[in-house]
Design a protein around this motif. Structure first.
Motif, PDB file in Angstrom:
ATOM      1  N   ASP A 210       0.874  -1.248  -0.148  1.00 26.80           N
ATOM      2  CA  ASP A 210      -0.093  -0.029  -0.017  1.00 26.80           C
ATOM      3  C   ASP A 210       1.018   1.254  -0.050  1.00 26.80           C
ATOM      4  O   ASP A 210       0.468   2.292  -0.735  1.00 26.80           O
TER       5      ASP A 210
ATOM      6  N   LYS B  37       1.030   3.924  -3.324  1.00 27.36           N
ATOM      7  CA  LYS B  37       0.676   5.295  -2.808  1.00 27.36           C
ATOM      8  C   LYS B  37       1.936   6.276  -3.147  1.00 27.36           C
ATOM      9  O   LYS B  37       1.741   7.507  -3.859  1.00 27.36           O
TER      10      LYS B  37
ATOM     11  N   ASN C 205      -2.602   8.193  -6.195  1.00 24.26           N
ATOM     12  CA  ASN C 205      -4.078   7.286  -5.857  1.00 24.26           C
ATOM     13  C   ASN C 205      -4.255   6.134  -6.794  1.00 24.26           C
ATOM     14  O   ASN C 205      -4.581   6.050  -7.903  1.00 24.26           O
TER      15      ASN C 205
ATOM     16  N   PRO D  20      -5.281   2.384  -8.052  1.00 27.56           N
ATOM     17  CA  PRO D  20      -6.934   1.863  -8.443  1.00 27.56           C
ATOM     18  C   PRO D  20      -7.215   0.912  -7.290  1.00 27.56           C
ATOM     19  O   PRO D  20      -6.301   0.413  -6.482  1.00 27.56           O
ATOM     20  N   GLU D  21      -8.345   0.770  -7.222  1.00 28.43           N
ATOM     21  CA  GLU D  21      -9.145  -0.023  -6.349  1.00 28.43           C
ATOM     22  C   GLU D  21      -8.431  -1.465  -6.476  1.00 28.43           C
ATOM     23  O   GLU D  21      -8.353  -1.766  -7.695  1.00 28.43           O
ATOM     24  N   HIS D  22      -8.253  -2.242  -5.373  1.00 24.83           N
ATOM     25  CA  HIS D  22      -8.000  -3.490  -5.772  1.00 24.83           C
ATOM     26  C   HIS D  22      -6.430  -3.847  -6.044  1.00 24.83           C
ATOM     27  O   HIS D  22      -6.008  -4.999  -6.297  1.00 24.83           O
ATOM     28  N   ALA D  23      -5.729  -2.749  -6.367  1.00 29.63           N
ATOM     29  CA  ALA D  23      -4.425  -2.710  -6.921  1.00 29.63           C
ATOM     30  C   ALA D  23      -3.415  -3.438  -5.989  1.00 29.63           C
ATOM     31  O   ALA D  23      -2.719  -4.483  -6.511  1.00 29.63           O
ATOM     32  N   SER D  24      -3.314  -3.336  -4.771  1.00 26.90           N
ATOM     33  CA  SER D  24      -2.587  -3.887  -3.868  1.00 26.90           C
ATOM     34  C   SER D  24      -2.716  -5.297  -3.783  1.00 26.90           C
ATOM     35  O   SER D  24      -1.744  -6.275  -3.723  1.00 26.90           O
ATOM     36  N   HIS D  25      -4.153  -5.817  -3.863  1.00 24.30           N
ATOM     37  CA  HIS D  25      -4.345  -7.082  -3.910  1.00 24.30           C
ATOM     38  C   HIS D  25      -3.913  -7.897  -5.026  1.00 24.30           C
ATOM     39  O   HIS D  25      -3.346  -8.963  -4.913  1.00 24.30           O
TER      40      HIS D  25
ATOM     41  N   ASN E 259     -14.640 -12.915  -9.745  1.00 27.81           N
ATOM     42  CA  ASN E 259     -13.959 -11.711 -10.009  1.00 27.81           C
ATOM     43  C   ASN E 259     -12.630 -11.965 -10.571  1.00 27.81           C
ATOM     44  O   ASN E 259     -12.174 -12.974 -10.965  1.00 27.81           O
TER      45      ASN E 259
ATOM     46  N   ASP F 148      -9.617 -11.624  -9.558  1.00 27.49           N
ATOM     47  CA  ASP F 148      -8.442 -12.181  -8.777  1.00 27.49           C
ATOM     48  C   ASP F 148      -8.494 -13.978  -8.944  1.00 27.49           C
ATOM     49  O   ASP F 148      -7.543 -14.408  -8.697  1.00 27.49           O
TER      50      ASP F 148
END
Length: 223
Positions: A42, A46, A51, A53-58, A113, A115
């Motif tokens: 994370d 950052k 900023n 994207p959502e779920h990028a870290s996962h 999904n 992933d």
């Protein structure tokens, strides 16, 4: 080259030792790169994207885990190549790549999904690792029991220790540049210590010490 030379001389004992040590060292080096990136994903995203994207870290975590799995039996794979008996192994590898695509298509059609594609890829990579062990046994008599007891179990124990220490550490402190630097230092230290004392055997530790002493002697002579 050393594996090929050992196979050409029919010195399977030396070939097995080279594969074992190569697998362990490459595993530890991959761990030293991926663990800091995973535990501080994370913060890194950052820092890089501001900023993310959502779920990028996962996604990044799953990709890194997948890379570690797929590269785990690289030396066994190259050992089979050294024998020149590639046809069956490569055929099965190609089939598994196609199966990977097919399964991903099916799970997406069923509404899974994004992933799930990475989970499927990790599963297929694990199957390919098993395949490499099987063909190593067939082509140059590499014992699967040795792989499990001397490589897989110690490496799994090493990962367990590293994960427990690192996630305990990052959950205790807030995400800052100081924590990131401390995480990198701590993860590298824990990986090197657990790798040296748990993953490597006595003869492998002696080889590592000899290499380190040689490098230090060379550096000192240059000063």
């Amino acid at each position: 080259p050393q594996m090929m030379a050992s196979y050409g001389a029919k010195d399977f004992k030396s070939m097995h030792k080279i594969i074992n040590m190569g697998t362990k060292v490459s595993f530890l080096l991959m761990l030293m790169i991926s663990v800091p990136a995973i535990v501080e994903v994370d913060f890194l995203l950052k820092l890089w994207l501001q900023n993310p994207p959502e779920h990028a870290s996962h996604l990044v975590v799953l990709v890194l885990i997948g890379i570690n799995i797929s590269s785990f039996t690289y030396f066994l794979y190259q050992g089979v190549h050294a024998t020149g008996q590639l046809k069956k192994q490569q055929t099965w590898m190609s089939v598994l790549y196609l199966v990977n695509i097919l399964i991903v298509y099916i799970v997406f059609k069923l509404g899974a999904n994004f992933d799930m594609a990475l989970y499927v890829n990790m599963f297929i990579s694990a199957v390919q690792c098993v395949l490499n062990v099987v063909y190593a046994k067939k082509t140059f008599n590499y014992p699967a029991r040795t792989f499990i007891s001397s490589i897989l179990v110690p490496c799994a124990f090493c990962v367990t220790i590293v994960v427990a220490v690192m996630f305990g550490f990052v959950n205790y402190f807030e995400s800052t540049i100081a924590r990131f630097l401390a995480s990198v230092a701590l993860s590298e230290t824990v990986i090197m210590l657990s790798g040296y004392f748990i993953v490597l055997n006595q003869s492998e530790r002696e080889k590592i010490r000899a290499v380190v002493q040689k490098v230090l002697h060379r550096k000192s002579s240059q000063i």
